[in-house]
Design a protein around this motif. Structure first.
Motif, PDB file in Angstrom:
ATOM      1  N   GLU A 210       0.787  -1.248   0.117  1.00 31.30           N
ATOM      2  CA  GLU A 210      -0.097   0.170   0.072  1.00 31.30           C
ATOM      3  C   GLU A 210       0.878   1.128   0.069  1.00 31.30           C
ATOM      4  N   GLN A 211       2.088   1.471   0.461  1.00 29.24           N
ATOM      5  CA  GLN A 211       3.033   2.431   0.651  1.00 29.24           C
ATOM      6  C   GLN A 211       3.518   2.674  -0.654  1.00 29.24           C
ATOM      7  N   TYR A 212       3.995   1.740  -1.341  1.00 27.60           N
ATOM      8  CA  TYR A 212       4.728   2.006  -2.618  1.00 27.60           C
ATOM      9  C   TYR A 212       4.016   1.720  -3.913  1.00 27.60           C
ATOM     10  N   MET A 213       2.673   1.217  -3.888  1.00 29.64           N
ATOM     11  CA  MET A 213       2.162   0.742  -5.208  1.00 29.64           C
ATOM     12  C   MET A 213       0.617   1.222  -5.189  1.00 29.64           C
ATOM     13  N   GLU A 214      -0.040   1.191  -6.302  1.00 27.85           N
ATOM     14  CA  GLU A 214      -1.384   1.440  -6.445  1.00 27.85           C
ATOM     15  C   GLU A 214      -1.944   0.629  -7.576  1.00 27.85           C
ATOM     16  N   ALA A 215      -3.212   0.421  -7.520  1.00 29.61           N
ATOM     17  CA  ALA A 215      -3.973  -0.403  -8.426  1.00 29.61           C
ATOM     18  C   ALA A 215      -3.890   0.208 -10.034  1.00 29.61           C
ATOM     19  N   CYS A 216      -3.869  -0.575 -10.929  1.00 24.32           N
ATOM     20  CA  CYS A 216      -3.904  -0.086 -12.493  1.00 24.32           C
ATOM     21  C   CYS A 216      -4.600  -1.221 -13.332  1.00 24.32           C
ATOM     22  N   ASP A 217      -5.212  -1.012 -14.504  1.00 22.30           N
ATOM     23  CA  ASP A 217      -5.609  -1.948 -15.352  1.00 22.30           C
ATOM     24  C   ASP A 217      -4.248  -2.899 -15.902  1.00 22.30           C
ATOM     25  N   SER A 218      -4.591  -4.052 -15.968  1.00 26.89           N
ATOM     26  CA  SER A 218      -3.677  -4.974 -16.174  1.00 26.89           C
ATOM     27  C   SER A 218      -3.971  -5.954 -17.302  1.00 26.89           C
ATOM     28  N   GLU A 219      -2.924  -6.308 -18.309  1.00 32.78           N
ATOM     29  CA  GLU A 219      -3.415  -7.458 -19.254  1.00 32.78           C
ATOM     30  C   GLU A 219      -2.904  -8.731 -19.015  1.00 32.78           C
ATOM     31  N   TRP A 220      -3.558  -9.461 -18.759  1.00 36.76           N
ATOM     32  CA  TRP A 220      -3.499 -11.190 -18.507  1.00 36.76           C
ATOM     33  C   TRP A 220      -3.445 -11.973 -19.793  1.00 36.76           C
ATOM     34  N   ARG A 221      -2.482 -12.911 -19.900  1.00 40.18           N
ATOM     35  CA  ARG A 221      -2.433 -13.475 -20.895  1.00 40.18           C
ATOM     36  C   ARG A 221      -3.729 -14.487 -20.847  1.00 40.18           C
ATOM     37  N   GLY A 222      -4.246 -14.308 -22.265  1.00 37.10           N
ATOM     38  CA  GLY A 222      -5.671 -15.161 -22.266  1.00 37.10           C
ATOM     39  C   GLY A 222      -6.821 -14.595 -21.788  1.00 37.10           C
ATOM     40  N   LEU A 223      -6.787 -13.788 -20.778  1.00 35.91           N
ATOM     41  CA  LEU A 223      -8.061 -13.039 -20.077  1.00 35.91           C
ATOM     42  C   LEU A 223      -7.951 -11.641 -20.653  1.00 35.91           C
ATOM     43  N   GLY A 224      -7.306 -10.956 -21.346  1.00 26.53           N
ATOM     44  CA  GLY A 224      -7.025  -9.786 -21.903  1.00 26.53           C
ATOM     45  C   GLY A 224      -6.941  -8.660 -20.520  1.00 26.53           C
ATOM     46  N   VAL A 225      -7.503  -7.596 -20.934  1.00 28.69           N
ATOM     47  CA  VAL A 225      -6.978  -6.481 -19.816  1.00 28.69           C
ATOM     48  C   VAL A 225      -8.188  -6.487 -18.707  1.00 28.69           C
ATOM     49  N   ILE A 226      -7.551  -6.819 -17.390  1.00 30.56           N
ATOM     50  CA  ILE A 226      -8.870  -6.937 -16.455  1.00 30.56           C
ATOM     51  C   ILE A 226      -8.481  -5.460 -15.719  1.00 30.56           C
ATOM     52  N   PRO A 227      -9.737  -4.728 -15.370  1.00 33.52           N
ATOM     53  CA  PRO A 227      -9.692  -3.602 -14.748  1.00 33.52           C
ATOM     54  C   PRO A 227      -8.988  -3.491 -13.432  1.00 33.52           C
ATOM     55  N   GLY A 228      -8.208  -2.752 -12.953  1.00 40.44           N
ATOM     56  CA  GLY A 228      -7.949  -2.810 -11.363  1.00 40.44           C
ATOM     57  C   GLY A 228      -7.043  -4.067 -10.989  1.00 40.44           C
ATOM     58  N   SER A 229      -6.751  -4.888 -11.853  1.00 39.65           N
ATOM     59  CA  SER A 229      -6.247  -6.053 -11.338  1.00 39.65           C
ATOM     60  C   SER A 229      -4.465  -6.111 -11.426  1.00 39.65           C
ATOM     61  N   GLY A 230      -4.015  -4.903 -11.846  1.00 40.44           N
ATOM     62  CA  GLY A 230      -2.442  -4.825 -11.601  1.00 40.44           C
ATOM     63  C   GLY A 230      -2.031  -3.696 -10.534  1.00 40.44           C
ATOM     64  N   LEU A 231      -0.535  -3.578 -10.327  1.00 37.56           N
ATOM     65  CA  LEU A 231      -0.089  -2.727  -9.414  1.00 37.56           C
ATOM     66  C   LEU A 231       1.134  -2.279 -10.335  1.00 37.56           C
ATOM     67  N   LYS A 232       1.166  -0.821 -10.013  1.00 39.03           N
ATOM     68  CA  LYS A 232       2.228   0.180 -10.560  1.00 39.03           C
ATOM     69  C   LYS A 232       2.845   0.988  -9.387  1.00 39.03           C
ATOM     70  N   LEU A 233       3.868   1.399  -9.685  1.00 39.44           N
ATOM     71  CA  LEU A 233       4.486   2.209  -8.436  1.00 39.44           C
ATOM     72  C   LEU A 233       3.964   3.654  -8.523  1.00 39.44           C
ATOM     73  N   LYS A 234       3.553   4.064  -7.189  1.00 39.18           N
ATOM     74  CA  LYS A 234       2.719   5.319  -7.133  1.00 39.18           C
ATOM     75  C   LYS A 234       3.743   6.356  -7.570  1.00 39.18           C
ATOM     76  N   GLU A 235       3.295   7.657  -7.972  1.00 42.71           N
ATOM     77  CA  GLU A 235       3.717   8.781  -8.484  1.00 42.71           C
ATOM     78  C   GLU A 235       4.950   9.260  -7.753  1.00 42.71           C
ATOM     79  N   GLU A 236       4.948   9.030  -6.532  1.00 45.91           N
ATOM     80  CA  GLU A 236       6.383   9.655  -5.837  1.00 45.91           C
ATOM     81  C   GLU A 236       7.325   8.534  -5.958  1.00 45.91           C
ATOM     82  N   TYR A 237       7.139   7.589  -6.429  1.00 45.75           N
ATOM     83  CA  TYR A 237       8.444   6.441  -6.792  1.00 45.75           C
ATOM     84  C   TYR A 237       8.484   6.514  -8.255  1.00 45.75           C
ATOM     85  N   ARG A 238       8.211   7.439  -8.693  1.00 50.74           N
ATOM     86  CA  ARG A 238       8.206   7.300 -10.476  1.00 50.74           C
ATOM     87  C   ARG A 238       9.599   6.973 -11.136  1.00 50.74           C
TER      88      ARG A 238
END
Length: 352
Positions: free
Chosen positions: A252-280
């Motif tokens: 929770e401190q370093y990452m936030e949710a994002c849309d993410s592509e899954w092989r076979g399932l396509g893009v699943i909204p909110g199923s990925g994690l990316k670094l927050k802006e302060e850690y860009r």
């Protein structure tokens, strides 16, 4: 416990004679262990086990591999990765092939190893391929923390971290019940699974021994016969309702949710994690200003269907022929948790 009601777990699984049941092994380790332990051989022919998307390497899309290869060949970065990922095919080649062309690709055993490599090689840009579910994501966050503490400017993450909740939603209806991964739930807890059961998504969480897996499968069969929605924690010695608060806090401190592509399932909204802006500064896509990359999987490969439970690996026409562990066409044959590698290793023999 090995007994469920008056019958043992084995008796329940051997003698079940009701409507056909489909149980999805979300976790690739469960798939391998069920094969290795010979559990499929004792199941009633009315119980079908199908593989799911619980292998992080398997669900990583082709485009991510292409991004990693681009970093290594075009941007001359040193790519640090776990061993399984190095042989996963991209659109045109794998990281192993890129390394044979002169790319710097280092196999590491943890994200911290990549941080240590960056410390020892200050003249190299070091990128760790952060692939995994809730179990391994905290370690990638810890790597960023360690890199910041060391003042490193030559370390970044190429993220493909994913979370399971929305994937379960995307797979709703693909099976009668899920066999949830014990190590993921050890981090997340069971609250989510309880909420999913209220939405008609049934399942049990279990460990990896023969007794634990057979008990969990017997519980699924019994609960499905009783009717109604359910969730059961069959791994209480490890999994709690709240999970690991420390690991959750780290993510929770370093990452936030994002849309993410899954092989076979396509893009699943909110199923990925990316670094927050302060850690860009530690986000490789931003650090290198990478262009959008859209990978293209080999059309002969049916990994996507396998990951959704639409077919078995042995149903793929190139399984064991054009696609083998030595010459994999798809990620499911490469990964040590992949369904195709399990079927290949154990002969794809079920109920015989």
């Amino acid at each position: 416990m090995e007994e469920t009601g008056k019958k043992t777990a084995r008796e329940i699984l051997e003698t079940y004679d009701g409507p056909k049941l489909r149980i999805m092994e979300v976790c690739g380790t469960h798939t391998h262990e069920i094969f290795r332990l010979g559990i499929r051989k004792i199941l009633s022919d009315k119980i079908e086990l199908i593989s799911g998307p619980g292998c992080p390497v398997c669900v990583t899309p082709v485009g991510f591999i292409d991004e990693a290869i681009m970093l290594a060949l075009d941007y001359h970065a040193t790519v640090c990765t776990f061993g399984d990922l190095i042989r996963v095919p991209g659109t045109k080649k794998s990281l192993a092939a890129a390394r044979s062309e002169g790319a710097k690709v280092q196999i590491v055993y943890s994200p911290i190893d990549a941080v240590e490599y960056a410390k020892k090689h200050p003249d190299e840009e070091v990128v760790f391929l952060a692939v995994g579910f809730e179990t391994t994501t905290p370690a990638s966050c810890l790597a960023v923390k360690k890199a910041m503490e060391a003042g490193l400017k030559n370390f970044s993450l190429l993220t493909a971290n994913k979370t399971m909740p929305n994937a379960y939603q995307a797979l709703k209806g693909s099976a009668d019940a899920f066999l949830y991964p014990g190590h993921v739930n050890a981090i997340t807890g069971t609250k989510l699974c309880e909420e999913l059961s209220e939405q008609g998504i049934n399942g049990v969480v279990t460990g990896f021994t023969a007794k634990e897996i057979m008990t969990a499968l017997a519980v699924v069969v019994t609960k499905l016969q009783e009717g109604g929605n359910f969730f059961e924690n069959c791994y209480p010695r490890v999994v709690t309702r709240d999970g690991s608060k420390a690991a959750q806090k780290m993510v929770e401190q370093y990452m936030e949710a994002c849309d993410s592509e899954w092989r076979g399932l396509g893009v699943i909204p909110g199923s990925g994690l990316k670094l927050k802006e302060e850690y860009r500064d530690y986000d490789a896509r931003i650090h290198f200003n990478l262009p959008p990359v859209h990978g293209k999987a080999n059309p002969a490969c049916r990994c996507g269907d396998v990951l959704q439970g639409k077919c078995k690996p042995s149903d793929c026409r190139i399984f064991g022929k054009g696609c083998t562990p030595l010459h994999p066409v798809g990620a499911c044959m490469v990964s040590s948790e992949g369904a195709c590698s399990a079927y290949y290793q154990y002969g794809g023999i079920e109920n015989e």
